[in-house]
Design a protein around this motif. Structure first.
Motif, PDB file in Angstrom:
ATOM      1  N   THR A  12      22.399 -60.421  25.788  1.00  0.00           N
ATOM      2  CA  THR A  12      21.590 -59.399  25.571  1.00  0.00           C
ATOM      3  C   THR A  12      20.752 -59.081  26.699  1.00  0.00           C
ATOM      4  O   THR A  12      20.384 -59.641  27.460  1.00  0.00           O
ATOM      5  CB  THR A  12      20.675 -59.672  24.547  1.00  0.00           C
ATOM      6  OG1 THR A  12      19.752 -60.639  24.763  1.00  0.00           O
ATOM      7  CG2 THR A  12      21.257 -60.076  23.127  1.00  0.00           C
ATOM      8  N   ARG A  13      20.537 -57.692  26.850  1.00  0.00           N
ATOM      9  CA  ARG A  13      19.829 -56.886  27.866  1.00  0.00           C
ATOM     10  C   ARG A  13      18.524 -56.148  27.338  1.00  0.00           C
ATOM     11  O   ARG A  13      18.664 -55.503  26.336  1.00  0.00           O
ATOM     12  CB  ARG A  13      20.691 -56.046  28.746  1.00  0.00           C
ATOM     13  CG  ARG A  13      21.756 -56.636  29.295  1.00  0.00           C
ATOM     14  CD  ARG A  13      22.392 -55.610  30.469  1.00  0.00           C
ATOM     15  NE  ARG A  13      23.675 -56.290  31.064  1.00  0.00           N
ATOM     16  CZ  ARG A  13      23.561 -56.803  32.122  1.00  0.00           C
ATOM     17  NH1 ARG A  13      22.350 -56.958  32.696  1.00  0.00           N
ATOM     18  NH2 ARG A  13      24.397 -57.359  32.866  1.00  0.00           N
ATOM     19  N   SER A  14      17.619 -56.529  27.870  1.00  0.00           N
ATOM     20  CA  SER A  14      16.266 -55.883  27.407  1.00  0.00           C
ATOM     21  C   SER A  14      15.218 -55.700  28.511  1.00  0.00           C
ATOM     22  O   SER A  14      15.300 -56.533  29.325  1.00  0.00           O
ATOM     23  CB  SER A  14      15.735 -56.887  26.388  1.00  0.00           C
ATOM     24  OG  SER A  14      14.365 -56.286  25.667  1.00  0.00           O
ATOM     25  N   ARG A  64      21.492 -54.562  23.325  1.00  0.00           N
ATOM     26  CA  ARG A  64      20.632 -53.783  24.398  1.00  0.00           C
ATOM     27  C   ARG A  64      19.530 -53.333  23.648  1.00  0.00           C
ATOM     28  O   ARG A  64      19.377 -52.786  22.604  1.00  0.00           O
ATOM     29  CB  ARG A  64      21.409 -52.662  24.884  1.00  0.00           C
ATOM     30  CG  ARG A  64      22.575 -52.933  25.884  1.00  0.00           C
ATOM     31  CD  ARG A  64      23.314 -52.061  26.410  1.00  0.00           C
ATOM     32  NE  ARG A  64      24.376 -52.215  27.382  1.00  0.00           N
ATOM     33  CZ  ARG A  64      25.052 -51.194  28.115  1.00  0.00           C
ATOM     34  NH1 ARG A  64      24.956 -49.903  27.708  1.00  0.00           N
ATOM     35  NH2 ARG A  64      26.120 -51.738  28.909  1.00  0.00           N
ATOM     36  N   GLY A 178      20.338 -48.809  29.576  1.00  0.00           N
ATOM     37  CA  GLY A 178      20.799 -49.825  28.999  1.00  0.00           C
ATOM     38  C   GLY A 178      21.515 -50.896  30.003  1.00  0.00           C
ATOM     39  O   GLY A 178      21.281 -52.047  30.010  1.00  0.00           O
ATOM     40  N   SER A 179      22.682 -50.127  30.596  1.00  0.00           N
ATOM     41  CA  SER A 179      23.205 -51.155  31.635  1.00  0.00           C
ATOM     42  C   SER A 179      22.343 -51.724  32.752  1.00  0.00           C
ATOM     43  O   SER A 179      22.875 -52.623  33.289  1.00  0.00           O
ATOM     44  CB  SER A 179      24.363 -50.178  32.085  1.00  0.00           C
ATOM     45  OG  SER A 179      23.901 -49.279  32.886  1.00  0.00           O
ATOM     46  N   GLU A 183      19.243 -58.960  31.912  1.00  0.00           N
ATOM     47  CA  GLU A 183      19.776 -59.982  30.836  1.00  0.00           C
ATOM     48  C   GLU A 183      18.485 -60.701  30.409  1.00  0.00           C
ATOM     49  O   GLU A 183      17.655 -61.150  31.031  1.00  0.00           O
ATOM     50  CB  GLU A 183      20.633 -61.140  31.297  1.00  0.00           C
ATOM     51  CG  GLU A 183      21.927 -60.577  31.806  1.00  0.00           C
ATOM     52  CD  GLU A 183      22.867 -61.579  32.076  1.00  0.00           C
ATOM     53  OE1 GLU A 183      22.738 -62.857  31.752  1.00  0.00           O
ATOM     54  OE2 GLU A 183      24.186 -61.427  32.413  1.00  0.00           O
TER      55      GLU A 183
END
Length: 306
Positions: A12-14, A64, A178-179, A183
């Protein structure tokens, strides 16, 4: 990466996206478009955002989460209020994972935009600076030189033509943002769209209705404070709120002849509050004279303007 059962753990990315730009370029409208709900005031009045307002956009399927930090427009401080607002901008941008620099494509790139771009570089921002050229839907082929000029500014890594109002180009921009997120586990529960307290959301909604109905000299002097909220046993939500102004003449403008304008503001605010709270609302709205509140440190503290 795998969990104890041997199955792959989805990545997940935040992270935080700090919005920079001149007042009234469409930052709040863009945040609302990405989040998918109204969490920030979006009006034609300049400088309506006074706090760092976080809007949360979560794509669970792709893992994301964007925390969009809608900031006051960058400006030179002229009183205690705008001084605090500028410090909020600087602090939030320094903590961001990505800076989103929003331009009004219809107006072209001016001295104010270049001042902000240079300020970002001078501040030593180490994260990507993405540029969104707003109101692209109104420009047609005339947007090409604007995009070229934006891309030529130092520090800009990507340029996206968008329309925050129609949604054109917004999904592509959100996907790219988002990209770029680090992580990280989600910073907010997936169902959340903002971290604003309910009382602040109520105050901002009322302020938006007041701004829509007042003359040009009112907006900078107008603030709303939610005094109290309670839900009765029958489900009715009782809200007491105050609209602050700095001069008796401004109070008269807001109240209107025979109280017509304040009744109109109250009626429309109540309808929107009932939609947002999904409950019947009783709204007690008063206009209070608070002289020089924009220069009063204690009053700004009470309003939560840091």
């Amino acid at each position: 990466m795998a969990d104890p059962t041997g199955e792959a753990t989805p990545v997940t990315r935040s992270g935080f996206v700090g919005l920079a730009g001149r007042p009234n370029v469409g930052k709040s409208t863009l945040v609302n478009a990405i989040v998918g709900s109204t969490i920030a005031i979006a009006t034609s009045r300049p400088q309506t955002t006074r706090r760092a307002i976080r809007g949360v956009a979560t794509d669970e399927a792709r893992g994301r989460q964007l925390v969009m930090v809608d900031l006051p427009g960058v400006q030179r401080p002229r009183d205690t209020l705008t001084g605090r607002m500028q410090k909020t901008v600087e602090r939030s941008l320094s903590d961001a994972d990505v800076v989103l620099f929003v331009l009004n494509g219809e107006e072209g790139i001016g001295a104010g935009d270049r001042f902000i771009a240079n300020s970002l570089l001078a501040s030593g921002v180490k994260v990507p600076i993405i540029c969104a050229v707003n109101k692209a839907d109104r420009l047609g082929r005339n947007i090409i030189p604007v995009l070229a000029e934006a891309g030529a500014m130092k520090g800009i890594t990507e340029v996206f033509p968008i329309s925050a109002l129609t949604g054109e180009g917004v999904p592509e921009l959100a996907d790219h943002l988002g990209s770029l997120m680090p992580e990280s586990p989600f910073l907010y529960p997936p169902g959340d769209t903002t971290d604003q307290p309910v009382g602040q959301l109520v105050a901002e909604l009322i302020r938006s209705q007041a701004l829509m109905r007042t003359r040009d000299e009112i907006p900078h002097s107008l603030e709303v404070k939610t005094v109290s909220m309670r839900t009765r046993e029958d489900g009715l939500v009782e809200i007491e709120a105050e609209i602050w102004v700095e001069a008796p003449s401004q109070r008269g403008i807001l109240i209107g002849k025979d109280g017509f304008r304040i009744q109109e503001i109250g009626t429309d605010s109540r309808k929107l509050l009932e939609q947002g709270l999904e409950a019947k609302v009783y709204l007690d709205l008063q206009v209070k004279l608070k002289r020089k509140w924009r220069r009063d440190e204690d009053m700004l503290d009470r309003l939560g303007i840091e």
